[in-house]
Design a protein around this motif. Structure first.
Motif: not given
Length: 337
Positions: A198-209
């Motif tokens: 979940i933490l990796d996912l949040l980091n990835e989505l933050q980088a995208e948006t």
């Protein structure tokens, strides 16, 4: 972890929240200040009852039309959210500012499929057809790692595992690509493997948006992994603020040092954890001096019982202030004339 831009997306100025009760007024937040840059992640940490969740509820406007008193400024792109009515706030909630709640099962409606709820959240702020919103919801479910998203679109919350529900909650919060995302203990009920995902996912989505994030947690390990800045709260006040590296290597407030001492590690020799003695102060009757004085192992160093009689102010450099009388003491060995 993305590098934040200089321009602030959020500025909180002297936020105060109180609740009337049969026993008296509960002063839940007592002068919170915070500036959040675009693309930055700030962690808010502290024991239960320190004011973390109430602060985020005030940011989301969830205390409007209640008995709570909320004063101060909450500036999102220059707009004071605290000055808006509940009806006006609905235009911002979900579109400009969104929240991942601690318990996604209770945050989702059990009667509607997960995908339908995500699509509805998108249609509230965008003039699109149900078919177009459904396609966006399916795409978002896929982006957060839900397997077979087209089939899962029609599944109900109780048919998802805990980790999948949290992913779906993230999808719902991010479907409109808000400028500010608040994550309230998003990994508390998850095992360590799913938590890391979940933490990796949040980091990835933050980088995208490029979304800015406020991470509310009691887990300092989570803060170390995903945050740029840390705000430590105690008794409804923020008592220290610094970058993650600075706070972990050079904590200035005794309460922060206590939190770090009670945090388990996986390196080095096994050591006994040292819990902070005592309990937090009652928010019904705040003491006149430092809120941490009764639990502080260093209060005796401050002369004239200042810790017990005079509330400290934030002092120190702007990049690492601390609310502690110890900051005003002369360096060891220096003679005061």
């Amino acid at each position: 972890m993305t590098t934040p831009e200089a321009a602030p997306v959020l500025a909180i100025r002297d936020l105060r929240v109180s609740f009337p009760t049969d026993d008296g007024v509960v002063h839940a937040v007592n002068g919170m200040d915070l500036t959040l840059a675009r693309g930055e992640t700030v962690g808010i940490v502290g024991e239960s009852g320190s004011g973390k969740t109430v602060t985020t509820q005030a940011l989301m406007g969830l205390l409007k039309d209640t008995s709570a008193s909320v004063t101060g400024q909450i500036l999102l792109d220059g707009q004071d959210l605290n000055a808006l009515t509940e009806a006006q706030m609905r235009a911002y909630r979900g579109k400009k500012i969104a929240m991942i709640f601690q318990d996604p099962l209770s945050a989702m409606h059990p009667f509607y499929p997960v995908g339908v709820q995500i699509a509805e959240a998108y249609r509230v702020h965008n003039a699109v057809s149900k078919k177009a919103a459904a396609a966006i919801a399916v795409d978002m479910l896929g982006r957060v790692g839900i397997p077979d998203p087209r089939r899962r679109y029609a599944a109900y919350p109780h048919e998802f595992s805990g980790g999948m529900r949290q992913r779906a909650m993230i999808a719902m919060a991010l479907v409109c690509e808000p400028e500010l995302l608040i994550a309230d203990e998003p990994t508390t009920a998850l095992d360590v493997t799913v938590q890391a995902q979940i933490l990796d996912l949040l980091n990835e989505l933050q980088a995208e948006t490029g979304t800015s994030v406020i991470m509310v947690t009691h887990d300092l390990g989570v803060v170390a992994e995903v945050c740029h800045q840390v705000v430590v709260m105690y008794g409804g006040m923020h008592v220290e603020q610094a970058t993650v590296a600075e706070l972990f290597h050079s904590p200035r407030h005794p309460y922060t040092r206590g939190l770090l001492a009670s945090m388990p590690t996986l390196v080095g020799e096994s050591e006994r954890l040292e819990p902070i003695p005592g309990v937090p102060p009652s928010l019904l009757a705040l003491p006149g001096g430092c809120l941490f004085a009764d639990r502080c192992p260093e209060a005796h160093r401050v002369p004239d019982n200042a810790c017990g009689t005079r509330p400290p102010t934030l002092v120190g450099p702007d990049e690492h202030p601390s609310r502690c009388h110890l900051e005003t003491l002369p360096p060891a060995g220096e003679v005061v004339r």
